[in-house]
Motif scaffolding. Sequence first.
Motif, PDB file in Angstrom:
ATOM      1  N   CYS A 161       0.762  -0.934  -0.097  1.00 43.69           N
ATOM      2  CA  CYS A 161      -0.010   0.034  -0.143  1.00 43.69           C
ATOM      3  C   CYS A 161       0.851   1.172  -0.053  1.00 43.69           C
ATOM      4  CB  CYS A 161      -0.937   0.022   1.189  1.00 43.69           C
ATOM      5  SG  CYS A 161      -0.009   0.080   2.754  1.00 43.69           S
ATOM      6  N   ALA A 162       0.511   2.308  -0.476  1.00 44.33           N
ATOM      7  CA  ALA A 162       1.057   3.570  -0.382  1.00 44.33           C
ATOM      8  C   ALA A 162       0.079   4.795  -0.284  1.00 44.33           C
ATOM      9  CB  ALA A 162       2.035   3.706  -1.797  1.00 44.33           C
ATOM     10  N   ALA A 163       0.533   5.802   0.143  1.00 45.34           N
ATOM     11  CA  ALA A 163      -0.143   7.071   0.178  1.00 45.34           C
ATOM     12  C   ALA A 163       0.152   7.892  -0.990  1.00 45.34           C
ATOM     13  CB  ALA A 163       0.078   7.848   1.351  1.00 45.34           C
ATOM     14  N   GLY A 164      -0.991   8.716  -1.532  1.00 47.95           N
ATOM     15  CA  GLY A 164      -0.796   9.654  -2.608  1.00 47.95           C
ATOM     16  C   GLY A 164      -1.892  10.873  -2.418  1.00 47.95           C
ATOM     17  N   ASP A 165      -1.813  11.765  -3.297  1.00 44.42           N
ATOM     18  CA  ASP A 165      -2.443  12.825  -2.986  1.00 44.42           C
ATOM     19  C   ASP A 165      -3.984  12.684  -3.737  1.00 44.42           C
ATOM     20  OD1 ASP A 165       0.489  14.179  -3.564  1.00 44.42           O
ATOM     21  OD2 ASP A 165      -0.402  14.872  -1.931  1.00 44.42           O
ATOM     22  N   TYR A 166      -4.148  11.655  -4.520  1.00 42.58           N
ATOM     23  CA  TYR A 166      -5.227  11.568  -5.124  1.00 42.58           C
ATOM     24  C   TYR A 166      -5.180  10.153  -5.716  1.00 42.58           C
ATOM     25  CZ  TYR A 166      -3.135  12.704  -9.579  1.00 42.58           C
ATOM     26  OH  TYR A 166      -2.078  12.872 -10.391  1.00 42.58           O
ATOM     27  N   THR A 226      -5.415   4.009  -9.189  1.00 36.82           N
ATOM     28  CA  THR A 226      -3.902   4.136  -8.972  1.00 36.82           C
ATOM     29  C   THR A 226      -3.683   5.575  -8.072  1.00 36.82           C
ATOM     30  OG1 THR A 226      -3.429   3.372 -11.115  1.00 36.82           O
ATOM     31  CG2 THR A 226      -1.649   4.597  -9.983  1.00 36.82           C
ATOM     32  N   ALA A 227      -2.982   5.131  -7.098  1.00 36.81           N
ATOM     33  CA  ALA A 227      -2.674   6.351  -6.031  1.00 36.81           C
ATOM     34  C   ALA A 227      -1.776   7.131  -6.576  1.00 36.81           C
ATOM     35  CB  ALA A 227      -2.638   5.847  -4.782  1.00 36.81           C
ATOM     36  N   ARG A 228      -1.618   8.489  -6.634  1.00 32.28           N
ATOM     37  CA  ARG A 228      -0.692   9.224  -7.412  1.00 32.28           C
ATOM     38  C   ARG A 228      -0.625  10.478  -6.412  1.00 32.28           C
ATOM     39  NH1 ARG A 228       1.072   7.885 -12.327  1.00 32.28           N
ATOM     40  NH2 ARG A 228      -0.439   6.186 -13.599  1.00 32.28           N
ATOM     41  N   ARG A 229       0.832  11.005  -6.555  1.00 30.89           N
ATOM     42  CA  ARG A 229       1.141  12.156  -6.058  1.00 30.89           C
ATOM     43  C   ARG A 229       0.953  13.474  -6.826  1.00 30.89           C
ATOM     44  NH1 ARG A 229       6.644  12.602  -5.445  1.00 30.89           N
ATOM     45  NH2 ARG A 229       6.977  10.877  -6.931  1.00 30.89           N
ATOM     46  N   VAL A 230       0.999  14.525  -6.436  1.00 35.88           N
ATOM     47  CA  VAL A 230       1.035  15.869  -7.283  1.00 35.88           C
ATOM     48  C   VAL A 230       2.008  15.772  -8.509  1.00 35.88           C
ATOM     49  CG1 VAL A 230       1.320  18.095  -7.291  1.00 35.88           C
ATOM     50  CG2 VAL A 230       0.144  17.126  -5.444  1.00 35.88           C
ATOM     51  N   GLY A 231       1.705  15.917  -9.572  1.00 33.35           N
ATOM     52  CA  GLY A 231       2.473  15.666 -10.752  1.00 33.35           C
ATOM     53  C   GLY A 231       2.202  14.441 -11.397  1.00 33.35           C
ATOM     54  N   ALA A 232       1.013  13.727 -10.663  1.00 35.45           N
ATOM     55  CA  ALA A 232       0.977  12.423 -11.539  1.00 35.45           C
ATOM     56  C   ALA A 232       2.010  11.303 -11.165  1.00 35.45           C
ATOM     57  CB  ALA A 232       0.712  12.458 -12.942  1.00 35.45           C
ATOM     58  N   HIS A 233       2.980  11.592 -10.251  1.00 31.25           N
ATOM     59  CA  HIS A 233       3.924  10.579  -9.982  1.00 31.25           C
ATOM     60  C   HIS A 233       3.421   9.406  -9.077  1.00 31.25           C
ATOM     61  CE1 HIS A 233       6.635  13.423 -11.401  1.00 31.25           C
ATOM     62  NE2 HIS A 233       6.423  14.328 -10.700  1.00 31.25           N
TER      63      HIS A 233
END
Length: 127
Positions: free
Chosen positions: A95-100, A105-112
């Motif tokens: 599992c992992a945290a993302g911004d959205y 797929t969980a992603r960070r800002v910038g679609a990373h």
Amino acid sequence: QLQPVESGGGSVQPGGSLRLSCTAPGFIPDYHAIGWFRQAPGKEREAISCITSDEIPYYINSVEGRFTIYRDNAKRTVYLQLNSLKPEDTGVYYCAAGDYCSAYTARRVGAHLPDVWGQGTQVTVSA
């Protein structure tokens, strides 16, 4: 700290069930989206499910209707209920945290993709 700790894996027969847990001290319940990823033997890690901060779930087609993602914000924990397991579900689950959530797929800002990972938990489905 966003480094998650996964637990709940094991060995089951086809058709069996498991409940995976994911927690991290740094999860912000009303902010972070949380995603589950799976790495099958010999394959790359792939996203399979994501839940938004307001608890909207998403699933990859291959697990839709069999897996359920949900979160307990008071415990800063996200669960993945695995039902009707198949041999092709075998793998290490992360599992992992993302911004959205970008669909499942969980992603960070910038679609990373997330860049902080735990050790994962092994799920083995075999007769």
